[in-house]
Design a protein around this motif. Structure first.
Motif, PDB file in Angstrom:
ATOM      1  N   ALA A 156       0.407 -58.794 -50.663  1.00  0.00           N
ATOM      2  CA  ALA A 156      -0.059 -58.445 -49.309  1.00  0.00           C
ATOM      3  C   ALA A 156      -0.802 -59.610 -48.667  1.00  0.00           C
ATOM      4  CB  ALA A 156      -0.958 -57.211 -49.382  1.00  0.00           C
ATOM      5  N   TYR A 196       3.702 -55.670 -38.419  1.00  0.00           N
ATOM      6  CA  TYR A 196       4.151 -54.282 -38.482  1.00  0.00           C
ATOM      7  C   TYR A 196       5.487 -54.171 -39.226  1.00  0.00           C
ATOM      8  CZ  TYR A 196       0.589 -52.920 -35.043  1.00  0.00           C
ATOM      9  OH  TYR A 196      -0.594 -52.668 -34.393  1.00  0.00           O
ATOM     10  N   SER A 237       6.631 -56.185 -41.585  1.00  0.00           N
ATOM     11  CA  SER A 237       6.430 -56.397 -43.017  1.00  0.00           C
ATOM     12  C   SER A 237       5.872 -55.145 -43.684  1.00  0.00           C
ATOM     13  CB  SER A 237       5.494 -57.586 -43.242  1.00  0.00           C
ATOM     14  OG  SER A 237       6.119 -58.792 -42.824  1.00  0.00           O
ATOM     15  N   PHE A 238       4.936 -54.483 -43.019  1.00  0.00           N
ATOM     16  CA  PHE A 238       4.387 -53.221 -43.544  1.00  0.00           C
ATOM     17  C   PHE A 238       5.482 -52.168 -43.671  1.00  0.00           C
ATOM     18  CE2 PHE A 238       3.407 -49.082 -41.561  1.00  0.00           C
ATOM     19  CZ  PHE A 238       2.849 -48.441 -42.663  1.00  0.00           C
ATOM     20  N   SER A 239       6.217 -51.949 -42.596  1.00  0.00           N
ATOM     21  CA  SER A 239       7.222 -50.894 -42.563  1.00  0.00           C
ATOM     22  C   SER A 239       8.333 -51.122 -43.578  1.00  0.00           C
ATOM     23  CB  SER A 239       7.815 -50.799 -41.152  1.00  0.00           C
ATOM     24  OG  SER A 239       8.919 -49.910 -41.123  1.00  0.00           O
ATOM     25  N   VAL A 292       7.131 -50.766 -47.338  1.00  0.00           N
ATOM     26  CA  VAL A 292       6.861 -49.383 -47.742  1.00  0.00           C
ATOM     27  C   VAL A 292       8.156 -48.589 -47.882  1.00  0.00           C
ATOM     28  CG1 VAL A 292       5.845 -47.202 -46.980  1.00  0.00           C
ATOM     29  CG2 VAL A 292       4.519 -49.303 -46.815  1.00  0.00           C
ATOM     30  N   ALA A 348      10.395 -57.836 -46.399  1.00  0.00           N
ATOM     31  CA  ALA A 348       9.493 -57.873 -45.244  1.00  0.00           C
ATOM     32  C   ALA A 348      10.160 -58.697 -44.150  1.00  0.00           C
ATOM     33  CB  ALA A 348       8.152 -58.474 -45.645  1.00  0.00           C
ATOM     34  N   THR A 353      12.077 -49.608 -38.698  1.00  0.00           N
ATOM     35  CA  THR A 353      11.177 -50.657 -38.212  1.00  0.00           C
ATOM     36  C   THR A 353      11.367 -50.929 -36.731  1.00  0.00           C
ATOM     37  OG1 THR A 353      11.033 -51.700 -40.388  1.00  0.00           O
ATOM     38  CG2 THR A 353      10.523 -53.082 -38.494  1.00  0.00           C
ATOM     39  N   GLY A 372       2.914 -53.267 -49.053  1.00  0.00           N
ATOM     40  CA  GLY A 372       3.058 -52.857 -47.661  1.00  0.00           C
ATOM     41  C   GLY A 372       1.827 -52.144 -47.132  1.00  0.00           C
ATOM     42  N   VAL A 373       1.292 -51.202 -47.908  1.00  0.00           N
ATOM     43  CA  VAL A 373       0.133 -50.442 -47.465  1.00  0.00           C
ATOM     44  C   VAL A 373      -1.102 -51.335 -47.352  1.00  0.00           C
ATOM     45  CG1 VAL A 373      -1.478 -48.605 -48.108  1.00  0.00           C
ATOM     46  CG2 VAL A 373       0.979 -48.251 -48.379  1.00  0.00           C
ATOM     47  N   LEU A 384      -1.207 -54.486 -46.886  1.00  0.00           N
ATOM     48  CA  LEU A 384      -1.043 -55.405 -45.756  1.00  0.00           C
ATOM     49  C   LEU A 384      -1.616 -54.769 -44.503  1.00  0.00           C
ATOM     50  CD1 LEU A 384       0.177 -57.915 -44.352  1.00  0.00           C
ATOM     51  CD2 LEU A 384       2.315 -56.644 -44.155  1.00  0.00           C
ATOM     52  N   LEU A 385      -1.283 -53.509 -44.274  1.00  0.00           N
ATOM     53  CA  LEU A 385      -1.787 -52.815 -43.083  1.00  0.00           C
ATOM     54  C   LEU A 385      -3.301 -52.601 -43.176  1.00  0.00           C
ATOM     55  CD1 LEU A 385      -0.655 -51.615 -40.461  1.00  0.00           C
ATOM     56  CD2 LEU A 385      -0.591 -49.394 -41.609  1.00  0.00           C
TER      57      LEU A 385
END
Length: 505
Positions: free
Chosen positions: A26, A49, A51-53, A56, A70, A279, A312-313, A315-316
């Motif tokens: 992350a 956004y 990369s997160f989506s 995950v 990502a 995404t 992913g989580v 990162l957000l």
């Protein structure tokens, strides 16, 4: 029972190591996602956004546990003209369509085309990516970033990454390097300047771009729903889908080798499609698997779905909840991690293998590296390698064709052996003697040959027709059953072989 076993293995096995590995990834994703967004010409939050989506979603439905997907440079460079000429809303729509194309590719089982990618191409792909990862760090080590403090921190970071595992493996050494260098930069800079007069003057994550302070939300692309819009975005979506799948499936194969496990390439293709489709609806750009981050994950101990999900989580969480703190992380810490990834990714054995591998294999590997590094386009490099592999293979098989001929009074016998296909048919024609005086019968013996394609059947047609037009009797003997079926199905000129009594062995 099997589902329960898979869930336990992918989500509950070794959670501490998986969590820490995901946290390292992350942190490494933040500057890269921002950088890729800048390449595409969009706001940094579009890359973050995405990369997160993607991370995950792919962690739950992808086919390669432990692989990180990502926002990537390979996809970002493709959409620069689209964003420049039409705006970011068209990028969101193109990302949605990209996902649809990738889902269609899964239905068509295009993942099976990976079987035609040779080991030499994969080695070249890996080495080229390692070089590109290292080259991407150069801007952080030159120009405005050129300070002795930068080099000192990078050196310290590498020392921690390589030295800590000799003392303990309780915490991934890349994470330790980021935490220690971050603490020195954030909390120790004042002390160093006060007591030693040393001012830490280095770039930070915040210098890369503004971090978002809100969660991603459902967003309908603001574009006209017309045929003209589809004509604009479809070529970009198709290119994004192709490059994304190519990089993802190659990276999956590399992670397979690293972990000595197998993955479901069809499921991975579906997963990439669904991840990009979703995404696009939250204001993100397209992406795919990332070999650099995947190597970080594997080297940090993350080999299951949990590490990808955590990446992913977290990162957000980091960019939204801890944005001000994350912005102060020194870039030399992340540069040290990426240099470590570059060194770990490169297949150093390929240097010694050059001395005993066949020269065509070496040529394919080197050509793949050169094309990827020269163009910064993974698809061009890989396609070049695949094309060269096919040419060399066809040439090698061609060399296995054998041709013998004997003259017995008024009969000329030809004995063909080996694989007869488009790359070797010319040898048959060049071996034939036409307009021979004193010869009234020609026997073509193919007991030791196999015919593979319509080029082979077409050449037989041509040879038989010309000999018959000269008034000679032609006998074709020894066709195996598969070759005979091919010949009878595709031969032209009123099917000349029907009258030759073609039979199998």
């Amino acid at each position: 029972m099997a589902i329960h076993s898979d869930f336990k293995r992918d989500w509950l096995s070794n959670p501490k190591t998986e969590f820490l590995a995901g946290l390292v990834v992350a942190l490494a994703l933040i500057p890269e996602a921002i950088g890729f967004a800048i390449i595409a010409g969009v706001d940094p939050r579009v890359g973050l956004y995405a990369s997160f989506s993607i991370a995950v979603i792919i962690s739950m439905i992808g086919g390669r546990p432990g692989m990180i997907s990502a926002a990537t440079a390979a996809v970002a460079v493709l959409v620069v003209p689209l964003v420049r000429d039409h705006g970011v809303e068209y990028l969101f729509a193109a990302t949605i369509l990209m996902g649809i194309f990738q889902a269609i590719a899964a239905l068509l089982r295009l993942d099976l085309l990976m079987r035609f990618v040779s080991r030499s191409v994969i080695t070249g792909f890996v080495n080229a990516l390692a070089i590109l990862i290292f080259m991407a760090q150069i801007p952080q080590l030159t120009g405005e970033a050129l300070t002795w403090q930068t080099y000192a921190m990078v050196a310290l970071g590498l020392a921690i990454i390589y030295g800590l595992p000799k003392l303990t493996t309780l915490i991934p050494s890349p994470l330790a390097a980021i935490v220690i260098l971050g603490a020195i930069s954030i909390y120790g800079s004042g002390l160093l300047e006060h007591y030693f007069g040393i001012k830490i003057d280095v770039f930070t994550v915040g210098d890369m771009g503004e971090l978002p302070d809100s969660l991603p939300w459902f967003h309908i692309p603001q574009i006209p729903i017309t045929w003209e819009t589809l004509q604009i975005i479809a070529p970009y979506s198709l290119a994004m889908a192709a490059v994304g799948l190519l990089e993802s499936l190659l990276t999956a194969s590399i992670v397979d080798d690293m972990t000595e496990t197998r993955s479901d390439k069809k499921r991975e293709t579906y997963g990439q499609g669904i991840a990009n489709f979703v995404t696009g609806w939250i204001g993100g750009m397209g992406g795919c698997a990332m070999i650099g981050q995947s190597v970080i994950n594997i080297k940090s101990g993350g080999q299951r779905r949990l590490s990808t999900f955590v990446a992913g989580v977290m990162l957000l969480v980091l960019i939204v909840g801890l944005g001000p703190l994350v912005a102060q992380i020194p870039m030399p810490a992340l540069v040290a991690v990426m240099i470590f990834v570059s060194i770990s990714t490169f297949r150093w054995k390929s240097f010694t293998e050059i001395t005993h591998h066949p020269w065509p294999s070496n040529f394919v590997m080197i050509a793949t590296v050169v094309m990827v590094v020269a163009t910064h386009d993974l698809s061009i490099g890989v396609l070049t390698g695949v094309l060269l592999s096919g040419i060399f293979f066809a040439w090698k098989v061609r060399q296995l064709v054998t041709i013998q001929d004997f003259v017995e009074v008024t009969t000329h016998r030809y004995v063909f052996g080996g694989q007869i296909f488009f790359g070797s048919v010319d040898m048959l024609y060049e071996a034939m003697e036409f307009n021979e005086e004193g010869i009234d019968t020609v026997i073509i013996d193919v007991h030791d040959a196999h015919f593979w394609d319509i080029s082979a059947t077409g050449m037989l047609d041509k040879i038989v027709e010309r000999l018959q037009n000269e008034g000679k009797t032609v006998e074709l003997i020894g066709l195996n059953e598969a070759s005979a079926t091919l010949v009878e199905k595709y031969s032209d000129n009123d099917r000349p072989f029907e009258s030759l009594g073609v039979v199998g062995h």
